[in-house]
Design a protein around this motif. Structure first.
Motif, PDB file in Angstrom:
ATOM      1  N   TYR A 116      72.053  24.702  93.383  1.00  0.00           N
ATOM      2  CA  TYR A 116      71.957  24.780  94.847  1.00  0.00           C
ATOM      3  C   TYR A 116      71.883  26.226  95.313  1.00  0.00           C
ATOM      4  N   LEU A 117      72.722  27.078  94.747  1.00  0.00           N
ATOM      5  CA  LEU A 117      72.739  28.488  95.130  1.00  0.00           C
ATOM      6  C   LEU A 117      71.476  29.209  94.683  1.00  0.00           C
ATOM      7  N   ALA A 118      71.075  29.008  93.428  1.00  0.00           N
ATOM      8  CA  ALA A 118      69.908  29.714  92.900  1.00  0.00           C
ATOM      9  C   ALA A 118      68.624  29.258  93.573  1.00  0.00           C
ATOM     10  N   VAL A 119      68.494  27.962  93.818  1.00  0.00           N
ATOM     11  CA  VAL A 119      67.290  27.445  94.481  1.00  0.00           C
ATOM     12  C   VAL A 119      67.183  27.996  95.893  1.00  0.00           C
ATOM     13  N   ASP A 120      68.295  28.009  96.625  1.00  0.00           N
ATOM     14  CA  ASP A 120      68.264  28.533  97.996  1.00  0.00           C
ATOM     15  C   ASP A 120      67.881  30.015  98.007  1.00  0.00           C
ATOM     16  N   PHE A 121      68.459  30.790  97.081  1.00  0.00           N
ATOM     17  CA  PHE A 121      68.164  32.222  97.003  1.00  0.00           C
ATOM     18  C   PHE A 121      66.696  32.448  96.655  1.00  0.00           C
ATOM     19  N   GLY A 172      60.663  33.616  98.926  1.00  0.00           N
ATOM     20  CA  GLY A 172      59.260  33.268  99.133  1.00  0.00           C
ATOM     21  C   GLY A 172      58.374  33.551  97.944  1.00  0.00           C
ATOM     22  N   CYS A 173      58.967  33.835  96.784  1.00  0.00           N
ATOM     23  CA  CYS A 173      58.189  34.255  95.602  1.00  0.00           C
ATOM     24  C   CYS A 173      58.123  33.192  94.514  1.00  0.00           C
ATOM     25  N   TYR A 174      58.842  32.080  94.675  1.00  0.00           N
ATOM     26  CA  TYR A 174      58.962  31.140  93.569  1.00  0.00           C
ATOM     27  C   TYR A 174      58.757  29.702  94.035  1.00  0.00           C
ATOM     28  N   SER A 175      58.129  28.910  93.168  1.00  0.00           N
ATOM     29  CA  SER A 175      58.070  27.467  93.381  1.00  0.00           C
ATOM     30  C   SER A 175      59.391  26.894  92.895  1.00  0.00           C
ATOM     31  N   THR A 176      60.096  26.196  93.751  1.00  0.00           N
ATOM     32  CA  THR A 176      61.437  25.724  93.420  1.00  0.00           C
ATOM     33  C   THR A 176      61.486  24.202  93.363  1.00  0.00           C
ATOM     34  N   ASN A 189      57.625  20.921  86.768  1.00  0.00           N
ATOM     35  CA  ASN A 189      56.238  20.847  86.340  1.00  0.00           C
ATOM     36  C   ASN A 189      55.895  22.236  85.815  1.00  0.00           C
ATOM     37  N   ALA A 190      54.661  22.433  85.417  1.00  0.00           N
ATOM     38  CA  ALA A 190      54.286  23.723  84.825  1.00  0.00           C
ATOM     39  C   ALA A 190      54.523  24.870  85.796  1.00  0.00           C
ATOM     40  N   GLN A 191      54.281  24.647  87.079  1.00  0.00           N
ATOM     41  CA  GLN A 191      54.435  25.705  88.074  1.00  0.00           C
ATOM     42  C   GLN A 191      55.907  26.065  88.279  1.00  0.00           C
ATOM     43  N   ILE A 192      56.760  25.055  88.389  1.00  0.00           N
ATOM     44  CA  ILE A 192      58.194  25.305  88.567  1.00  0.00           C
ATOM     45  C   ILE A 192      58.791  25.925  87.313  1.00  0.00           C
ATOM     46  N   ASP A 193      58.388  25.437  86.139  1.00  0.00           N
ATOM     47  CA  ASP A 193      58.885  25.995  84.885  1.00  0.00           C
ATOM     48  C   ASP A 193      58.529  27.479  84.769  1.00  0.00           C
ATOM     49  N   ALA A 194      57.273  27.817  85.084  1.00  0.00           N
ATOM     50  CA  ALA A 194      56.849  29.222  85.028  1.00  0.00           C
ATOM     51  C   ALA A 194      57.612  30.060  86.041  1.00  0.00           C
ATOM     52  N   ALA A 195      57.871  29.483  87.221  1.00  0.00           N
ATOM     53  CA  ALA A 195      58.597  30.211  88.258  1.00  0.00           C
ATOM     54  C   ALA A 195      60.036  30.473  87.837  1.00  0.00           C
ATOM     55  N   ARG A 252      61.180  30.776  84.740  1.00  0.00           N
ATOM     56  CA  ARG A 252      61.152  31.822  83.718  1.00  0.00           C
ATOM     57  C   ARG A 252      60.947  33.194  84.363  1.00  0.00           C
ATOM     58  N   ARG A 253      60.076  33.258  85.354  1.00  0.00           N
ATOM     59  CA  ARG A 253      59.823  34.531  86.036  1.00  0.00           C
ATOM     60  C   ARG A 253      61.054  34.961  86.829  1.00  0.00           C
ATOM     61  N   PHE A 254      61.744  34.008  87.448  1.00  0.00           N
ATOM     62  CA  PHE A 254      62.977  34.298  88.181  1.00  0.00           C
ATOM     63  C   PHE A 254      64.021  34.911  87.256  1.00  0.00           C
ATOM     64  N   LEU A 255      64.188  34.329  86.080  1.00  0.00           N
ATOM     65  CA  LEU A 255      65.162  34.844  85.115  1.00  0.00           C
ATOM     66  C   LEU A 255      64.791  36.249  84.649  1.00  0.00           C
ATOM     67  N   ALA A 256      63.491  36.488  84.426  1.00  0.00           N
ATOM     68  CA  ALA A 256      63.045  37.790  83.938  1.00  0.00           C
ATOM     69  C   ALA A 256      63.039  38.846  85.033  1.00  0.00           C
ATOM     70  N   ASP A 257      62.768  38.431  86.274  1.00  0.00           N
ATOM     71  CA  ASP A 257      62.631  39.385  87.382  1.00  0.00           C
ATOM     72  C   ASP A 257      63.929  39.677  88.112  1.00  0.00           C
ATOM     73  N   GLN A 258      64.765  38.658  88.285  1.00  0.00           N
ATOM     74  CA  GLN A 258      65.908  38.754  89.180  1.00  0.00           C
ATOM     75  C   GLN A 258      67.251  38.853  88.458  1.00  0.00           C
ATOM     76  N   CYS A 259      67.273  38.582  87.164  1.00  0.00           N
ATOM     77  CA  CYS A 259      68.551  38.409  86.475  1.00  0.00           C
ATOM     78  C   CYS A 259      68.669  39.279  85.228  1.00  0.00           C
ATOM     79  N   ILE A 260      69.903  39.477  84.824  1.00  0.00           N
ATOM     80  CA  ILE A 260      70.256  39.944  83.487  1.00  0.00           C
ATOM     81  C   ILE A 260      71.256  38.909  82.976  1.00  0.00           C
ATOM     82  N   VAL A 261      70.927  38.244  81.898  1.00  0.00           N
ATOM     83  CA  VAL A 261      71.780  37.169  81.388  1.00  0.00           C
ATOM     84  C   VAL A 261      72.382  37.600  80.060  1.00  0.00           C
TER      85      VAL A 261
END
Length: 362
Positions: free
Chosen positions: A214-219, A224-228, A236-242, A244-253
């Motif tokens: 809920y928190l990550a999807v809202d953020f 406006g940069c990700y298909s959620t 789907n392929a678009q959400i899955d790619a988004a 992965r991009r969210f994890l690579a762009d916005q996060c350090i895990v």
């Protein structure tokens, strides 16, 4: 004064530019957790953010700022399970938001009241990766319960909410979410059905999203940069790619050991065969970034280079082997999906853990 180099600006992150925000219900170990964490960050400010419904409110000393918020109340359990806990996402939002609003330092650590920091590794890890411009303004989060896009559950945009470190303004933005509605909390209980082909693990949920989702999807949606996803296992392929991009762009895990994060309540999760194939571990995140086509070569090099506290990641060969095992596990779990309700009813679900342990040892 303790300093950690922030290579993104060429200056050091001093303790007095960090605030520890302990958020959540009062816990018997809270005072000890504050003392231990402060040993690692002796010059940092400390804020405890809790609720007015907590019956154990008491002073924590002159150097601790206590913020008390009105309790928004719990939502119904988000799973179909007799032992499922109530959904406290709105309480997390309320206490995190109120605690972060009191922060005056550039950086903040948002941590649960039942967690403790046993080292400065989280700040050192952030400083190491933040040496490149693409790493600025990222959320540093725990790997446990950050779900792998190819994992068993594979719920997209599921970022662990145990712990965050990063710029205070970014953490405030992350928790600038509206409270979850009663409708979303009972989404699959009233009016909505699970998507055709949903796994047993997805069908157990009654809420539209997990609290972490809920928190990550809202953020992500506000950016406006990700298909959620529209619900817990919407993909789907678009959400899955988004995702992965969210994890690579916005996060350090990172794994809890890499962060110096200790959470005794969920120590079993680090040993769980199920979570081994379900979560995005630190080595998985590094591999994801290294394979990313939209991050710079310099950033991918920084991610692959271990900091002083981070264990060296799996080799390419070993990571490839683990990815293959994960795919085999997910395929097997899908084939056995029909039998899981019976295993749970008869108390034989531990057999699933034994099966996953076999795959883990391959």
């Amino acid at each position: 004064m303790m300093l950690t180099q922030d290579f993104s600006t060429g200056v050091a992150i001093a303790d007095d530019d960090i605030t520890l925000v302990f958020q959540g219900a009062w816990h018997p170990s809270l005072e000890s957790n504050i003392v231990q964490s402060r040993t690692m960050f002796p010059g940092a400010k400390v804020i405890v953010s809790t609720l007015d419904s907590d019956p154990v409110l008491r002073p924590l000393g002159v150097d601790v700022d206590c913020v008390v918020s009105a309790d928004p109340g719990a939502l119904p359990p988000y799973k179909r399970d007799k032992r499922a806990p109530v959904n406290n996402v709105n309480r997390q939002i309320a206490t995190s938001r109120a605690g972060l609003a009191r922060v005056t330092t550039r950086y903040a650590i948002k941590i649960r009241t039942d967690c403790v920091l046993s080292s400065r590794a989280c700040v050192e890890k952030y400083g190491h990766i933040a040496s490149h411009p693409q790493a600025r303004d990222r959320l540093l989060a725990s790997s446990i319960y950050t779900l792998h896009p190819d994992g068993i559950e594979a719920f997209p945009f599921h970022l662990s909410d145990w712990f965050f470190f990063g710029p205070t303004e970014l953490l405030r933005a992350y928790y600038d979410a509206p409270f979850m509605s009663d409708e979303d909390a009972t989404w699959f209980e009233v009016g909505s059905e699970h998507a055709r082909g949903s796994s047993y693990f997805a069908r157990r949920y009654v809420a539209r999203y997990t609290p972490e989702q809920y928190l990550a999807v809202d953020f992500a949606k506000r950016s406006g940069c990700y298909s959620t996803p529209s619900f817990i296992n919407d993909s789907n392929a678009q959400i899955d790619a988004a995702y992965r991009r969210f994890l690579a762009d916005q996060c350090i895990v990172c794994d809890p050991d890499e962060l110096g994060l200790r959470f005794d309540k969920y120590a079993h999760a680090a040993r769980s065969n199920y979570q081994f194939f379900n979560c995005l571990w630190g080595s998985d995140w590094r591999e994801l970034c290294e394979q990313s086509g939209h991050t710079s070569p310099a950033f991918r090099l920084a991610v692959s280079s271990p900091s002083s506290h981070a264990p060296r990641g799996l080799s390419t060969v070993r990571h490839g082997q683990r990815a293959a095992r994960r795919r085999a596990v997910v395929q097997t779990m899908r084939r056995l999906d029909f039998i899981f309700p019976l295993l749970r009813t008869t108390g034989l679900m531990p057999l699933v853990g034994d099966l996953l342990g076999f795959y883990r040892k391959l």
